[in-house]
Design a protein around this motif. Structure first.
Motif, PDB file in Angstrom:
ATOM      1  N   ALA A 105       0.860  -0.962   0.091  1.00  0.00           N
ATOM      2  CA  ALA A 105      -0.198  -0.189   0.041  1.00  0.00           C
ATOM      3  C   ALA A 105       0.772   1.328  -0.077  1.00  0.00           C
ATOM      4  CB  ALA A 105      -0.931  -0.625   1.722  1.00  0.00           C
ATOM      5  N   SER A 106       1.985   1.328   0.252  1.00  0.00           N
ATOM      6  CA  SER A 106       2.998   2.228   0.975  1.00  0.00           C
ATOM      7  C   SER A 106       4.083   2.592  -0.177  1.00  0.00           C
ATOM      8  CB  SER A 106       3.979   2.144   2.135  1.00  0.00           C
ATOM      9  OG  SER A 106       4.777   1.123   1.430  1.00  0.00           O
ATOM     10  N   LEU A 107       3.673   1.366  -1.228  1.00  0.00           N
ATOM     11  CA  LEU A 107       4.325   1.742  -2.859  1.00  0.00           C
ATOM     12  C   LEU A 107       3.634   1.585  -3.751  1.00  0.00           C
ATOM     13  CD1 LEU A 107       7.601  -0.728  -1.467  1.00  0.00           C
ATOM     14  CD2 LEU A 107       7.504   1.989  -1.951  1.00  0.00           C
ATOM     15  N   ILE A 108       2.578   1.449  -3.876  1.00  0.00           N
ATOM     16  CA  ILE A 108       1.184   1.171  -5.099  1.00  0.00           C
ATOM     17  C   ILE A 108       2.087   2.062  -6.118  1.00  0.00           C
ATOM     18  CG2 ILE A 108      -0.880   1.055  -5.877  1.00  0.00           C
ATOM     19  CD1 ILE A 108      -1.646   0.147  -3.525  1.00  0.00           C
ATOM     20  N   PRO A 109       2.257   2.023  -7.437  1.00  0.00           N
ATOM     21  CA  PRO A 109       2.978   3.186  -8.485  1.00  0.00           C
ATOM     22  C   PRO A 109       1.626   3.255  -8.398  1.00  0.00           C
ATOM     23  CG  PRO A 109       2.745   0.928  -8.723  1.00  0.00           C
ATOM     24  CD  PRO A 109       2.495   0.557  -7.777  1.00  0.00           C
ATOM     25  N   GLY A 110       0.706   3.043  -8.531  1.00  0.00           N
ATOM     26  CA  GLY A 110      -0.638   3.732  -9.402  1.00  0.00           C
ATOM     27  C   GLY A 110      -0.845   3.063 -10.703  1.00  0.00           C
ATOM     28  N   ARG A 111      -1.527   3.416 -11.619  1.00  0.00           N
ATOM     29  CA  ARG A 111      -1.809   2.405 -12.992  1.00  0.00           C
ATOM     30  C   ARG A 111      -1.196   2.208 -13.797  1.00  0.00           C
ATOM     31  NH1 ARG A 111      -7.144   5.391 -15.316  1.00  0.00           N
ATOM     32  NH2 ARG A 111      -7.275   6.075 -13.787  1.00  0.00           N
ATOM     33  N   GLY A 112      -0.218   3.095 -13.727  1.00  0.00           N
ATOM     34  CA  GLY A 112       1.793   2.804 -14.090  1.00  0.00           C
ATOM     35  C   GLY A 112       2.163   2.627 -13.552  1.00  0.00           C
ATOM     36  N   ASN A 113       2.914   1.232 -14.527  1.00  0.00           N
ATOM     37  CA  ASN A 113       3.946   0.022 -13.878  1.00  0.00           C
ATOM     38  C   ASN A 113       4.467   0.787 -13.404  1.00  0.00           C
ATOM     39  OD1 ASN A 113       4.541  -2.168 -12.580  1.00  0.00           O
ATOM     40  ND2 ASN A 113       5.623  -2.493 -14.598  1.00  0.00           N
ATOM     41  N   ALA A 114       5.485   0.087 -11.806  1.00  0.00           N
ATOM     42  CA  ALA A 114       6.551   1.585 -11.714  1.00  0.00           C
ATOM     43  C   ALA A 114       7.709   0.116 -11.910  1.00  0.00           C
ATOM     44  CB  ALA A 114       6.863   2.401 -10.816  1.00  0.00           C
ATOM     45  N   HIS A 115       8.962   0.030 -12.174  1.00  0.00           N
ATOM     46  CA  HIS A 115       9.894  -1.022 -11.374  1.00  0.00           C
ATOM     47  C   HIS A 115      10.353  -0.902 -10.668  1.00  0.00           C
ATOM     48  CE1 HIS A 115      13.251  -4.204 -11.844  1.00  0.00           C
ATOM     49  NE2 HIS A 115      13.850  -3.137 -11.570  1.00  0.00           N
ATOM     50  N   SER A 116      10.815   0.719 -10.393  1.00  0.00           N
ATOM     51  CA  SER A 116      11.334   1.072  -9.255  1.00  0.00           C
ATOM     52  C   SER A 116      10.874   0.420  -7.654  1.00  0.00           C
ATOM     53  CB  SER A 116      12.038   2.091  -9.336  1.00  0.00           C
ATOM     54  OG  SER A 116      11.026   2.878  -9.156  1.00  0.00           O
ATOM     55  N   ASP A 117       9.390   0.344  -7.730  1.00  0.00           N
ATOM     56  CA  ASP A 117       8.266   0.683  -6.543  1.00  0.00           C
ATOM     57  C   ASP A 117       8.182  -1.246  -6.177  1.00  0.00           C
ATOM     58  OD1 ASP A 117       7.865   3.203  -6.423  1.00  0.00           O
ATOM     59  OD2 ASP A 117       6.572   2.880  -7.632  1.00  0.00           O
ATOM     60  N   SER A 118       8.160  -1.846  -6.998  1.00  0.00           N
ATOM     61  CA  SER A 118       8.548  -3.509  -7.146  1.00  0.00           C
ATOM     62  C   SER A 118       9.568  -3.528  -6.598  1.00  0.00           C
ATOM     63  CB  SER A 118       7.568  -4.258  -8.329  1.00  0.00           C
ATOM     64  OG  SER A 118       8.907  -3.949  -9.776  1.00  0.00           O
ATOM     65  N   GLY A 119      10.860  -3.635  -7.185  1.00  0.00           N
ATOM     66  CA  GLY A 119      12.559  -3.984  -7.347  1.00  0.00           C
ATOM     67  C   GLY A 119      12.181  -3.083  -4.991  1.00  0.00           C
TER      68      GLY A 119
END
Lengths: 508, 377
Positions: B257-271
């Protein structure tokens, strides 16, 4: 230490070198372990000068002083210290920029979302102001104000800590008194020989110019850059980080105080390095850290002298260094503490912190016998982590810049950086989030201060911010900003605080 | 600057308590920003019995409005001051708080160790407040925990806990869709990035959170490891140690929940998510390995080998980034598995031996008196 060792009890610690690192180590060990029967001897020579590392410090030093029983008022009087709430960075991302890395928080988190995310959303609005306005220590710095923090977590005065700016040449003599009062034996003399045990390679004794031989079980090398024991004797090796941090010299000179006494240190970026300005009670400490590959010594000295606030008080002196650390800070029965262990430029005032960490970790892992391989490996692992994480933070200041006015800045702006830092930058750029860790000096507020100060602007803010209406956020920010402004205004003028509390030079 | 466009719909795949936890928390964290939370449930009964909630998860419950005292009052839960873990030597009790009290910055067990080596006969558990309270009645235990400010977890009925979470989720507008996930289709020509199918329905979504006990979504997505990949987050139950299943869910969901990137996927957040998620996984596996594996296997894990070696050498327990278990839990586990320090920390020698014995005796007496009071209550 090999398994074949005799498991001799560690009863004698010999510290070589009596500068800041040496006397901090001696005072720390004597205060914490002196009562256990540990004999602590410090060997120093008045003929050898000291570097007097780190006039500016971090808040951790207060904990060190408190732990070993140093009285704050006595310390301030002895070292002409002033209080410090942060570090101002001038001209780093662009010429004309200024931001403060404070020893405290920014705003208040809301609904689990960090404050700076709300600020990011509203940062385009005219009435929002800079993030600095939401940090009490920053607002206090800008006003030249100071007050000791509060222990009450409900008070805004609990959102910061403080450090000191002091005369480092006086800190060692001050700690010498403290250490000697707690049983440290000081030997005046110059070490001319080091004897190693033939089988283990451990240091058995050192020999002085007078012929006196001093035996020990554990040796602490505080001999500065030369690394008399850790390098000259044990050939430990050095890991250079000059590809990331190419500054390799510093020229330092004190000048007369001028203007109001500021509760912060200033670091001003220059064409091939940066200049420090540290306000003490009786003078201002100044220096210019630079890369000899990009500027000559004479030009560097001129850049320093031409930018002093007051009259020069002593001839500038040059220090040479290679940024990096020993491959092992604890090797055989020798621990390198201070400049003998490594050097990271004082951009974030980490020199004394690293000494303190070296002492603290040595105390935690202090060996009982000379069979200490496990303790040594853990010490080296943890110190390596400290050094590496500070290194990344320092690189950030240089790399995250828009400056293109010199070869120096062009090199740093375009160089390849460690992957750990690259990942952090990407995450912040993408969403304003900070990749956190449990161990390491610089926590989230520090990263936010420097990332934003260096103009690394997140492209997005955390979308959970939108759960609150803009009006609600605006009111929250406005209230907070006023609160910070009022709290800082209610503080004392820094110089008056020292005087009124009997801490001013000549008053205590 | 603008916010990333919020996720419009998050589909949760799973059943029972696991799906209810995800639904309740994500609805709370993301629902107000407009995200539609849908639970796709296969209708499986899921596990029954009791589940352990570690102290760190109580804050998660509090965010959902679940108060431990009320849960205990309803006889759904009871306070827990230690968890019983399986080990090769039989059950091992790992307390949630340290024995004794630290003094002068030195952990208590160093003093105890020093005294033991000097012939003072006592067991470490005789100084343990959490172990004393472990068998107390709920009311007394909760009062004592508050009074002594010691952390506690909960042993809670899984089905009842799931129902409470379902109530929270329903109140927050979570929708349920019955049917087992059969396919996940990536969409390229649609406003939606993915379509999830059961035998009866199709649901378009921005993100899929898989907390199922099996691996239906895993197979459908083609992911091979727990963690965050693209638009897919998989939180498995992890190693089978008491408290770990809920811990993994709680930590995974809050971090997500603190890292959800929004609609566009974000590699750095999942990393960032995976970096911490897998670090925690390693710490949990270290503990499982310590409890159940042989010495050779334990030595294959560097951080665990370091813990064993340093503890044996000087009684200290080194910590890594993202530890899951507290030092007091490691201490109990290491000792239960036969690792004993050769010496106490040198700093513990600062206390004179006579003073040390008097102090220990006094502490032991206080704990014994408390135990009597608890047993009599």
């Amino acid at each position: 230490m090999s398994d074949e060792s005799s498991d001799k009890h560690v009863e004698r610690v010999i510290i070589i070198g009596g500068g800041t690192a040496g006397w901090m180590t001696a005072a720390g060990l004597a205060s914490m372990l002196g009562s256990t029967g540990l004999a602590i001897t410090l060997i120093e020579s008045e003929a050898i000068g000291i570097v007097g590392v780190g006039e500016a410090t971090l808040p951790h030093i207060k904990y060190f002083n408190d732990t070993i029983g140093v009285d704050e008022a006595e310390f301030i009087a002895a070292t002409s210290a002033t209080f410090k709430l942060g570090i101002e960075f001038v001209d780093w991302a662009r010429k004309g920029d200024s931001y403060i890395h404070p020893f405290g928080e920014f705003g208040l988190a809301n609904e689990g979302v960090p404050f700076h995310q709300y600020w990011s959303k509203m940062s385009g609005a005219l009435d929002t102001g800079p993030l600095d306005d939401y940090s009490l220590p920053v607002v206090a710095c800008r006003k030249g104000r100071f007050q000791r923090p509060s222990d009450d977590p409900r008070s805004v005065l609990s959102t910061y800590r403080y450090a000191y700016q002091f005369d480092a040449m006086q800190y060692a003599p001050f700690l010498r008194k403290h250490g000697e009062a707690r049983g440290v034996t000081r030997i005046e003399g110059k070490v001319t020989g080091v004897d190693q045990e033939s089988e283990s390679g451990n240091i058995a004794s050192v020999t002085l110019e007078t012929g006196q031989r001093v035996e020990g079980d554990l040796f602490v090398d505080c001999t500065g850059f030369i690394g008399l024991l850790i390098e000259k004797t044990l050939k430990t090796g050095y890991e250079s980080w000059s590809q990331y941090l190419p500054c390799d010299r510093a020229v330092a000179a004190p000048c007369e105080s001028a203007g109001p006494l500021l509760p912060y240190t200033r670091a001003t970026a220059d064409c091939a390095g940066w200049r420090w300005r540290i306000p003490l009670q009786h003078r201002t400490g100044n220096g210019h850290v630079y890369s000899s590959g990009f500027i000559g010594d004479e030009d560097a000295e001129r850049a320093l002298v031409d930018n002093l606030d007051g009259k020069l008080l002593a001839d500038p002196r040059i220090l040479r260094f290679v940024t990096g650390k020993r491959r092992k800070l604890w090797n055989h029965n020798c621990i390198a503490i201070g400049l003998s262990g490594g050097f990271l430029e004082p951009l974030e005032s980490t020199s004394i912190y690293l000494i303190q960490e070296g002492i603290t970790k040595l105390l935690e892992l202090f060996p009982d016998t000379d069979s200490f391989t496990v303790e040594m490996e853990e010490y080296n692992r943890r110190m390596d982590l400290e050094f590496e994480r500070i290194r990344d933070f320092l690189i950030l200041h240089y790399h995250a810049t828009e400056r293109d006015d010199s070869d120096f800045w062009n090199y740093l702006r375009t160089m390849k950086i460690p992957g750990s830092l690259a990942d952090k930058l990407e995450l912040f750029r993408n969403s304003g989030r900070i990749a956190a860790y449990d161990h390491g000096l610089f926590l989230v507020p520090s990263w936010i201060a420097v990332l934003l100060g260096q103009r690394i602007g997140p492209t997005n803010y955390d979308w959970r911010v939108d759960q609150l209406s803009e009006e609600h956020i605006r009111q929250h920010l406005s209230g907070l900003r006023n609160h910070m402004e009022q709290a800082a205004s209610d503080m004392f003028d820094h110089a008056n605080f020292l005087t009124q509390n009997g801490l001013a030079r000549g008053v205590a | 600057m603008s916010s990333a466009k919020p996720l419009r719909r998050i589909v949760i795949v799973g059943d029972g308590m696991r799906a209810a936890m995800a639904a309740a928390y994500l609805a709370k964290a993301c629902g107000r920003a407009g995200a539609d939370i849908v639970v796709m449930s296969g209708g499986e009964a899921g596990k029954t019995g009791q589940v352990v909630v570690r102290p760190s998860a109580l804050r998660f419950n509090a965010e959902l409005g679940l108060n431990p005292a009320e849960l205990c009052k309803k006889n759904i839960a009871s306070p827990l001051f230690a968890a019983e873990m399986p080990s090769s030597n039989g059950p091992v009790t790992l307390p949630y708080a340290a024995s004794g009290v630290a003094s002068n910055g030195v952990e208590f067990h160093h003093y105890w160790l020093r005294a033991s080596q000097a012939g003072f006969d006592s067991a470490l558990h005789e100084y343990s407040l959490p172990l004393t309270l472990q068998n107390a009645r709920s009311g007394i235990a909760l009062e004592s925990a508050a009074g002594f400010k010691i952390p506690f977890g909960l042993r809670i009925d899984r089905a009842s806990y799931a129902q409470l979470l379902v109530n929270v989720a329903s109140a927050a507008g979570v929708r349920a869709s019955k049917g087992k996930l059969s396919a996940v289709q990536k969409l390229t020509e649609s406003d939606w990035p993915m379509r999830l199918s059961t035998s009866d329905v199709e649901v378009d979504a921005d993100f899929l959170v898989d907390v199922s006990e099996g691996s239906s979504a895993e197979n459908a997505v083609g992911a091979s490891r727990s963690g965050w990949s693209g638009r897919y987050l998989r939180i498995d139950s992890g190693v089978d140690l008491p408290g770990i299943e809920v811990f993994r869910l709680q930590r995974g969901l809050t971090r997500f929940a603190s890292l959800i990137p929004g609609r566009g996927n974000a590699h750095s957040d999942s990393g960032e998510f995976n970096r911490i998620f897998h670090a925690e996984e390693n710490r949990i596996t270290d503990m499982a390995c310590l409890l159940t594996a042989d010495e050779a296997e334990a030595r294959q894990r560097p951080a665990l080998a370091r813990k064993i070696d340093l503890f044996t050498a000087c009684g200290r327990i080194p910590s890594e980034d993202y530890e899951v278990f507290q030092p007091c839990e490691w201490l109990a586990a290491l000792m239960a598995r036969g690792h004993f320090p050769e010496r106490a920390e040198r700093l513990a020698e600062r206390m004179p031996e006579t003073e040390l014995r008097i102090w220990l005796e006094s502490l032991r007496r206080q704990i014994a008196d408390l135990r009597k009071q608890v047993e009599a209550a």
